[in-house]
Design a protein around this motif. Structure first.
Motif: not given
Length: 102
Positions: A10-14, A36-42
């Motif tokens: 869904q995003k360049a960096v997860v 870089v603004s990564p998508a973070i999935h906790e």
């Protein structure tokens, strides 16, 4: 596993993380410092986090977090990401994935 693949694309960096993990914090900070603004999935905040944690371990991520995906592809955990950063490969990967423009 399908859910991980879907989220990772869904995003360049997860980054799959746990909010209480110090190495996760360090890796997130590394990406923020690179611009870089990564998508973070906790995982500890997701009802299916434990299931996703097992799937990450099956991908070869041991420990299971942090697990970093760039351009939808599994890169690795903290040791791998730090090695890529130190040898200069990480910035190239981020540019190729569209996460970094400079």
């Amino acid at each position: 596993m399908d859910r991980i693949v879907k989220i990772a694309s869904q995003k360049a960096v997860v980054i799959f993380s746990k909010s209480s993990c110090c190495m996760c914090h360090a890796i997130k900070r590394l990406f923020y410092e690179q611009g870089v603004s990564p998508a973070i999935h906790e995982l500890d905040e997701d009802s299916r986090g434990r299931e996703m944690e097992w799937a990450l371990m099956r991908l070869g991520c041991n420990p299971s977090v942090p697990a970093v995906f760039i351009g939808g592809k599994f890169v690795g955990s903290a040791n791998t990401v730090m090695t890529l950063h130190l040898n200069g490969t990480l910035k190239k990967m981020l540019r190729e994935a569209g996460a970094l423009w400079l």
